[in-house]
Design an enzyme around this catalytic site. Structure first.
Site, PDB file in Angstrom:
ATOM      1  N   GLY A 171       0.822  -1.213   0.000  1.00 49.18           N
ATOM      2  CA  GLY A 171       0.000   0.000   0.000  1.00 49.18           C
ATOM      3  C   GLY A 171       0.848   1.251   0.000  1.00 49.18           C
ATOM      4  N   GLY A 172       0.588   2.095   1.000  1.00 47.77           N
ATOM      5  CA  GLY A 172       1.316   3.360   1.100  1.00 47.77           C
ATOM      6  C   GLY A 172       2.813   3.153   1.223  1.00 47.77           C
ATOM      7  N   GLY A 406      12.835  10.958 -35.338  1.00 47.20           N
ATOM      8  CA  GLY A 406      12.491  11.350 -33.970  1.00 47.20           C
ATOM      9  C   GLY A 406      13.634  11.111 -33.010  1.00 47.20           C
ATOM     10  N   ALA A 407      14.405  10.061 -33.253  1.00 51.12           N
ATOM     11  CA  ALA A 407      15.503   9.756 -32.326  1.00 51.12           C
ATOM     12  C   ALA A 407      16.530  10.881 -32.356  1.00 51.12           C
ATOM     13  CB  ALA A 407      16.145   8.430 -32.682  1.00 51.12           C
TER      14      ALA A 407
END
Ligand code: HXC
Length: 516
Positions: A171-172, A406-407
């Site tokens: 959890g936390g 894009g690279a």
């Protein structure tokens, strides 16, 4: 002479506080091969430097109000100490007290050291071993976590926050580390999950063991949540010390400068041969990085997740730097969703803590395909663009081979604000690879040729001659120089020295809106 009874009482109380959850629960902890919270702190910190604060705090839960049921410390040991002579604030959850779970007072204690760390500009390190929110404290436990999460977020980028996971972290106890800079797990001993096996069994009837649910291997290879995996608690704590050696204590300090025996002018001749003549043949960017940085200083992070991308801390000529790169021997160094996420977060961490970024580029571009497009590669790739554009630390790029499309742009290209861009003679800077490019540009010409295949090859060859070299980019100023691979180390060190006092304030704003 008789001792003052008040002193004797203090000693009795202190001894009780040091007992944690009692001998039986400590024996249980040891039987699992685990150390106690205080033993862990002793290993983490320089010898004899730990000073505890608030050891007598007890749980405020009404159900636990009888004196004998109250444990001192409320399941966490907090205080301050030194790592390599620098102050750090620390908290170590004590699994022998209510399973290290978090209630109102434990939260108070953790928040207190976080606040002190912020106020004094020092790192904050958590040793996590906890069943999460303490069920019997109800909303006090939940609110207690909210107090911690808020601080994790608000102090992010101001002081380094590191979590070492030393047991089940539910959890936390998993969420707070996820908000921090670095997570270190211990193999086969630490687990991270939002809902534990018991809860899953109740809700779905499914039985699942903690290792399969969220062991170190899961988070190192599938989820990408952990940065480092150690084989023992001792190794994990030593790694936390090592990580800190690269980082400043806060965002207005420079990272430690540590000259070492490695010659800044060292050149590795074999680097001139490392890139194969055939562009389809892989080589190891890890080897390139190891050859360029100060010997033995590369600390790779998230090494087994999104292995087509490389991130890590290192020193070059004594300067702490963040290394980002592609590994051409894994998926040809393509950028996919996970690789973009991995590099983005790291670029931002380096920028927070004034670590110059050294980027090694060899990538054919973004991974094409339905799965990636539907998974949101536009959004994820945009994060990387955003992070490099936003980063104001010194940025140095070395294009070793492919920088396609894009690279080229996202990997710290010159006009994203990169300070120095070098290309090796093997660099290929183009919008697309040769075959893909000619198929689009000369579709009709190829189809109508007497021998389409031969025509395609001829055009691809022509395209390669034109674009598969760095001179086209150098002629137009898109790279600053073309260097021999063996010169890379001295060139980077010279650039780091020249950029040491870089001043590039960002325009004032509350904060940007990164496409998360
Ligand atoms: C209160 C807890 C507890 C909890 C464990 N204990 N979890 N007490 N609240 N959440 C207690 C046990 O009763 C036991 O007490 C002691 O801690 C040790 O636990 P064991 O189960 O004996 O140990 P182990 O077998 O090692 O298993 C540990 C464990 C398991 C895997 C953590 O206890 C477990 O699954 N707990 C629940 C985890 C969980 O789902 N937490 C999520 C909480 S929700 P005694 O007295 O016998 O020593 C949450 C939300 C936060 O955290 C908000 C997020 C946004």
């Amino acid at each position: 002479m008789h001792e003052d009874p008040r002193i004797l009482e203090l000693r009795r109380m202190r001894a009780r506080a040091l007992e944690g959850g009692g001998a039986e629960r400590i024996a249980k902890q040891r039987a699992k091969g685990k150390l106690t919270a205080r033993e862990r702190l002793d290993l983490l910190l320089d010898p004899g430097t730990f000073n505890e604060i608030e050891p007598f705090i007890t749980s405020s839960a009404a159900e636990l109000s009888s004196e004998s049921e109250r444990f001192f410390g409320d399941g966490v040991v907090t205080g301050y100490g030194q790592i390599e002579g620098r102050t750090v604030y620390v908290y170590a959850q004590d699994f022998t007290i209510y399973g290290g779970t978090l209630g109102g007072m434990q939260s108070h204690k953790i928040c207190r050291v976080m606040d002190l760390a912020l106020r004094n500009g020092t790192p904050c390190i958590g040793l996590i071993d906890s069943g999460g929110a303490r069920i019997q404290e109800g909303v006090k436990a939940l609110g207690g976590y909210a107090e911690i999460f808020r601080r994790n977020a608000q102090y992010s980028g101001v002081i380094p926050q590191i979590s070492v996971m030393l047991g089940p972290c539910a959890g936390g106890a998993a969420y707070s580390p996820a908000l921090q800079d670095i997570i270190i797990m211990v193999d086969k001993q630490s687990f991270m999950f939002l809902t534990g096996p018991e809860v899953i069994k109740t809700v779905t009837g499914e039985r699942i063991d903690p290792e399969t649910l969220g062991g170190a291997t899961v988070h190192a290879t599938i989820s990408g949540t952990t940065h480092l995996v150690a084989q023992s608690e001792q190794e994990a704590l030593a790694l936390a010390r090592r990580v800190l050696s690269y980082l400043p204590s806060n965002n207005v300090e420079n990272p430690p400068f540590r000259p070492n025996g490695d010659d800044p002018l060292r050149m590795e001749e074999w680097l001139n041969q490392i890139v194969p003549l055939d562009p389809k043949e892989p080589y190891s960017m890890h080897q390139v990085i190891e050859a360029v940085v100060d010997r033995g200083t590369f600390l790779e992070l998230q090494s087994d997740w999104a292995r087509n991308a490389i991130i890590g801390l290192a020193r070059i000529g004594g300067y702490s730097v963040g290394i980002v790169g592609q590994e051409p021997s894994v998926l040809a160094g393509v950028i996919d969703i996970d690789a973009a996420d991995k590099m983005t977060r790291f670029v931002r961490m380096c920028d927070c803590f004034n670590l110059p970024l050294v980027t090694f580029v060899d990538s054919p571009g973004f991974l094409p395909g339905v799965a990636q497009e539907h998974g949101g590669i536009i959004r994820h790739g945009a994060k990387l663009l955003y992070a490099y554009s936003e980063a104001t630390v010194p940025k140095i790029t070395v294009i070793t081979r492919k920088a396609y499309g894009g690279a080229y742009v996202v990997m710290s290209s010159k006009y994203l604000g990169t300070d120095v861009t070098y290309a090796w003679p093997s660099a290929e800077i183009a919008v697309l690879g040769a075959e893909g490019a000619v198929n689009i540009l000369y579709k009709k010409q190829i189809e109508s040729a007497p021998d389409p295949q031969a025509e395609r090859q001829r055009l691809a060859e022509e395209y390669r001659r034109k674009f598969n070299n760095p001179y086209h980019a150098a002629a137009t100023g898109y790279v600053d120089d073309i260097i021999e691979p063996r010169e890379t180390r001295p060139k980077i060190i010279a650039a780091l020295t020249a950029l040491r006092d870089k001043y590039a304030p960002a325009p004032p704003r509350k904060h940007g809106n990164i496409p998360v």
